[in-house]
Scaffold this motif. Structure first.
Motif, short mmCIF file in Angstrom:
data_model
loop_
_atom_site.label_atom_id
_atom_site.label_comp_id
_atom_site.label_asym_id
_atom_site.label_seq_id
_atom_site.Cartn_x
_atom_site.Cartn_y
_atom_site.Cartn_z
N THR A 1 0.86 -1.18 0.00
CA THR A 1 0.00 0.00 0.00
C THR A 1 0.90 1.23 0.00
OG1 THR A 1 -1.58 -1.25 1.32
CG2 THR A 1 -1.92 1.14 1.17
N LYS A 2 0.53 2.17 -0.85
CA LYS A 2 1.37 3.35 -0.99
C LYS A 2 1.49 4.11 0.32
CE LYS A 2 0.58 4.24 -5.89
NZ LYS A 2 -0.45 4.82 -6.75
N GLU A 3 2.67 4.58 0.61
CA GLU A 3 2.95 5.34 1.81
C GLU A 3 1.99 6.53 1.95
OE1 GLU A 3 4.94 4.66 4.25
OE2 GLU A 3 4.59 6.56 5.29
N GLU A 4 1.71 7.20 0.82
CA GLU A 4 0.84 8.39 0.90
C GLU A 4 -0.61 8.04 1.24
OE1 GLU A 4 1.57 9.57 -3.26
OE2 GLU A 4 -0.62 9.55 -3.49
N VAL A 5 -1.01 6.82 0.91
CA VAL A 5 -2.35 6.38 1.32
C VAL A 5 -2.32 6.00 2.80
CG1 VAL A 5 -4.12 4.59 1.03
CG2 VAL A 5 -3.03 5.63 -0.99
N LEU A 6 -1.32 5.25 3.18
CA LEU A 6 -1.19 4.80 4.58
C LEU A 6 -1.28 5.94 5.56
CD1 LEU A 6 1.65 2.09 4.60
CD2 LEU A 6 -0.78 1.77 5.04
N GLY B 1 -12.53 10.91 2.33
CA GLY B 1 -12.49 12.21 3.00
C GLY B 1 -11.47 12.17 4.12
N ASP B 2 -10.51 13.08 4.07
CA ASP B 2 -9.46 13.08 5.08
C ASP B 2 -9.95 13.63 6.41
OD1 ASP B 2 -6.75 12.39 3.73
OD2 ASP B 2 -7.80 13.69 2.28
N ALA B 3 -9.18 13.33 7.44
CA ALA B 3 -9.40 13.96 8.75
C ALA B 3 -8.02 14.29 9.29
CB ALA B 3 -10.15 13.03 9.67
N ASN B 4 -7.64 15.54 9.14
CA ASN B 4 -6.32 16.00 9.56
C ASN B 4 -6.09 15.74 11.05
OD1 ASN B 4 -4.26 17.64 10.55
ND2 ASN B 4 -4.62 19.22 8.99
#
Lengths: 480, 480
Positions: free
Chosen positions: A54-59, A95-98
């Motif tokens: 799994t890509k680091e940026e997704v993780l 949807g991200d959650a910072n």
């Protein structure tokens, strides 16, 4: 591919099928185990990802509170926490959650006080506790409708805005479309309410009973389930300014049948919750047990939440006249030792919640129905008994909650009703329509009111009424 | 002895059993046939008395509107109007209805106008028409709950009193506990709302959508069903100041799925009514047919009420984009011949009810779902399409009713939403909690609102919205 809610997948045995799950991340452990919740159940779906592929940026975007879509294979789980898990083929961040922002909210994994959660009522629904409480609330609502519809009651929407303030159940909120900064005036300087939207002064309803009675005289048996309001400045854990009330009203029904109805109804809805909210109630029971551990011994519940609910469904409510109750209280230890704040000295005293709790929790150790109260501490519409001093009223008292139901047989005799109204200075002209029900084919009839939030409190074990309604309205608080 | 509701007895075949019936006299013919109704069904129980053996003083009190108790034997009826009747052994008058007084009310047997019936909203429930309408309303309410609960939606009680007026769906009613005759003032002479009950200005809700969205982000799929308010001075047969609205909201749901949901939902509830309200709907169908005979031919319905309901359940709703609809309207006869009050000249025009009716009743002859409306005629929270000028809105239009559903996919992108709010001068700070749903795990989501009274109108065939709610609230009218 199966696109289903987590509640359904967790009960599925279609192993090795490809599934799609959409929900919010509750936790992410060891770069491997994502706990996903979609609101359909208190239980999360464990989604196991292959982090090496799994890509680091997704993780790094799989954070608490983020919305994700997972596609993978449904498998039996080897973990002890769950029987089913998803072996993830692909994960997509919807949807991200910072995490920095999440820290400032209740979404952060640390435990928060119920007070703090109330300030974020729009987010608290994403916590286990509030998810469980609100799912139970929804199921209880449906149980209310199911019970009455199965028993051939007709649901009636009584008005929220009312031109009548005759019931006198408490302080009312005014409703107006006037510009109150600059209202139109009469010649004498008073406000000209004829220019208001309804051409007169209007308030928010405190009860749909009187209107409900007129409908019972046509449809036979009806119930209401709607919001009611009190503008009382009571900043307690037991009061809301806006709350939902259930009010059945039945023609050709006396007080005994009314008690039967109320008891049968409560048992049905509690049973319904036990049957349909198993996971949520088990969570709430464990929650209460944990809470109890932090309390001094004498404040702890002597029964688990589930045992308390079963107790109610399996035992008859104890029926006691007001007169008997006064005798019991007069002779009780706390009365003799002056431990009650209000000492019961004679017949006619209004019961306080300390007395009700004594009867329910110490003396009878069961729900209690008190009936035949003194006329002068009850409302004008209750039927006068032959003794001339008591009325056919009944209250149902529950452990931990106090009064959950208040009801009565209604005064069906026009002349007696008019006399009582006169004595209490209630305007006959304003209630002309209510009196009409006694003019045209009057009959014995009865009904009761049940505060829905009190019921939800009882079933969920939540001690503050603000935690069983989505957006509580209380003095100084109408946020959201 | 069987004590049962008339609805049950009429379907019974326990002939020769002794039964007890309690209800109100609808008619008394030939000193022999009492038609008794108890509200459980539109049908009366024919009770046949032996007038020779009934006391004269009892006979003369069997008048229209009186409440009576009848004991007798259930028999097959020889009459053509009913299959079952009661051969009376004893009749007891429970509540009289003085014929002289009855004459002044709608209980008298002559036909009354719907207008006059509205003035006696507390008695009109005893007429066949309103009994039927309100029983159907009750059943439709339950159908709403049943549909959503079966589909695992959670019922949410969004607040009635709101501190937010940001949705801008129309004029709002103010709620206050201040003494508006003498309100507390600030130093500058303005009213000090900090001293009001909630510490700020509050209104009655116009929609639970925004609060509902926050709950959908936790529970996945929710619905509301509660009262909403508009302080618009619209004195028409289509508007109420207080009405009940149903608002589902679904996470991970786009506009197409939203249309599917709305169509499936409407078909379910209409089917439910067809199945569970047979007698009442047949009565209402006959009633409409009779009404139609008094109308000019072009105003008559071209379908019977039942055919119209079946048509809706059996046919797909026609889905048409706003852009296509504008083309159809531009080229339509009434537009070319300038028969429309508002001529459609170009894309971007807001559709009036004359246009909606043309599309539904003349062009497509079926319910229509219009979608992808121009952004600038729709609300701020609707999702902007890639074309930058339309939004993912949808309205469902019904014959005779017009708009019955308004919904949309919601703008889930924080930055786009903020831009739209800025352009419309909507305060970000006031909607901080709404924006939070886009900050923490935002996702595609959609919902719609359905005006419950419009639905009841459609199903019952009643043309004035005031006749499908128990106690209508309209300009200059908050009686009862």
């Amino acid at each position: 591919m199966i696109k289903a809610k987590i509640a359904e997948l967790l009960n599925s045995n279609q192993f090795l099928q490809e599934v799609e799950v959409k929900g919010w991340v509750r936790s992410f452990r060891s770069n491997r185990f994502i706990a996903v919740n979609d609101g359909s159940t208190i239980n999360n779906m464990q989604c196991v990802i292959d982090f090496e592929n799994t890509k680091e940026e997704v993780l790094k975007r799989i954070t608490v509170g983020a919305a994700i879509k997972v596609v993978g294979t449904l498998k039996e789980s080897l973990g002890s926490q769950q029987s089913v898990e998803v072996e993830v083929k692909s994960v997509e961040i919807l949807g991200d959650a910072n995490p920095e922002e999440v820290k400032l909210t209740i979404l952060s994994p640390k435990r928060h006080s119920l007070e703090f959660l109330r300030e974020q009522a729009h987010l608290r629904i994403r916590t286990n506790t509030f998810g469980a409480v609100m799912r139970v609330r929804s199921k209880l609502s449906f149980a209310v409708h199911s019970y009455f519809q199965q028993n051939n009651f007709h649901y009636v929407h009584t008005p929220i805005i009312t031109g009548s303030d005759a019931e006198g159940a408490g302080e009312m909120f005014r409703v107006t479309a006037l510009d109150i900064k600059n209202p139109p005036k009469n010649e004498d300087g008073s406000i000209d309410f004829k220019k208001d939207f309804f051409g007169k002064e209007t308030n928010l309803t405190v009860s749909g009973q009187l209107e409900g009675e007129t409908y019972a005289m046509g449809l036979g048996q009806i119930y209401t389930f709607g919001p009611t309001f009190r503008a009382e400045n009571s900043n307690t854990s037991r009061h809301l300014a806006e709350f939902w009330m259930i009010e059945p009203e039945v023609a050709f029904c006396d007080l005994d049948q009314n008690m039967d109805l109320a008891e049968d109804f409560i048992k049905y809805v509690v049973n319904y919750a036990l049957k349909h909210c198993k996971d949520d109630l088990e969570f709430l029971a464990a929650r209460q047990e944990n809470e109890d551990k932090t309390k001094p011994k004498e404040e702890r519940s002597d029964m688990s939440l589930l045992d308390k609910l079963k107790f109610v469904t399996e035992n008859n409510f104890k029926r006691v006249s007001y007169t008997e109750a006064i005798e019991i209280l007069k002779n009780s230890k706390p009365n003799k030792k002056k431990k009650f704040q209000y000492i019961i000295e004679e017949w006619g005293a209004d019961l306080q919640s300390e007395h009700e709790r004594f009867l329910v929790e110490k003396h009878f150790k069961s729900p209690v129905i008190l009936f035949d109260y003194p006329a002068n501490i009850k409302a004008f519409y209750m039927r006068l008994n032959e003794d001339g001093k008591t009325v056919r009223a009944m209250d149902i008292l529950f452990p931990g909650i106090g009064e959950i139901v208040g009801g009565s047989q209604r005064e069906e005799r026009l002349e007696v009703l008019k006399e009582k109204m006169k004595a209490l200075d209630i305007d006959e002209e304003e209630l002309w329509w209510y009196l009409d029900t006694r003019r045209f084919g009057t009959c014995v009839h009865s009904g009761f009111g049940l505060g829905f939030e009190r019921l939800v409190q009882f079933v969920t074990g939540m001690t503050n009424i603000r935690d069983v309604i989505p957006f509580p309205r209380t003095p100084q608080n109408a946020e959201f």
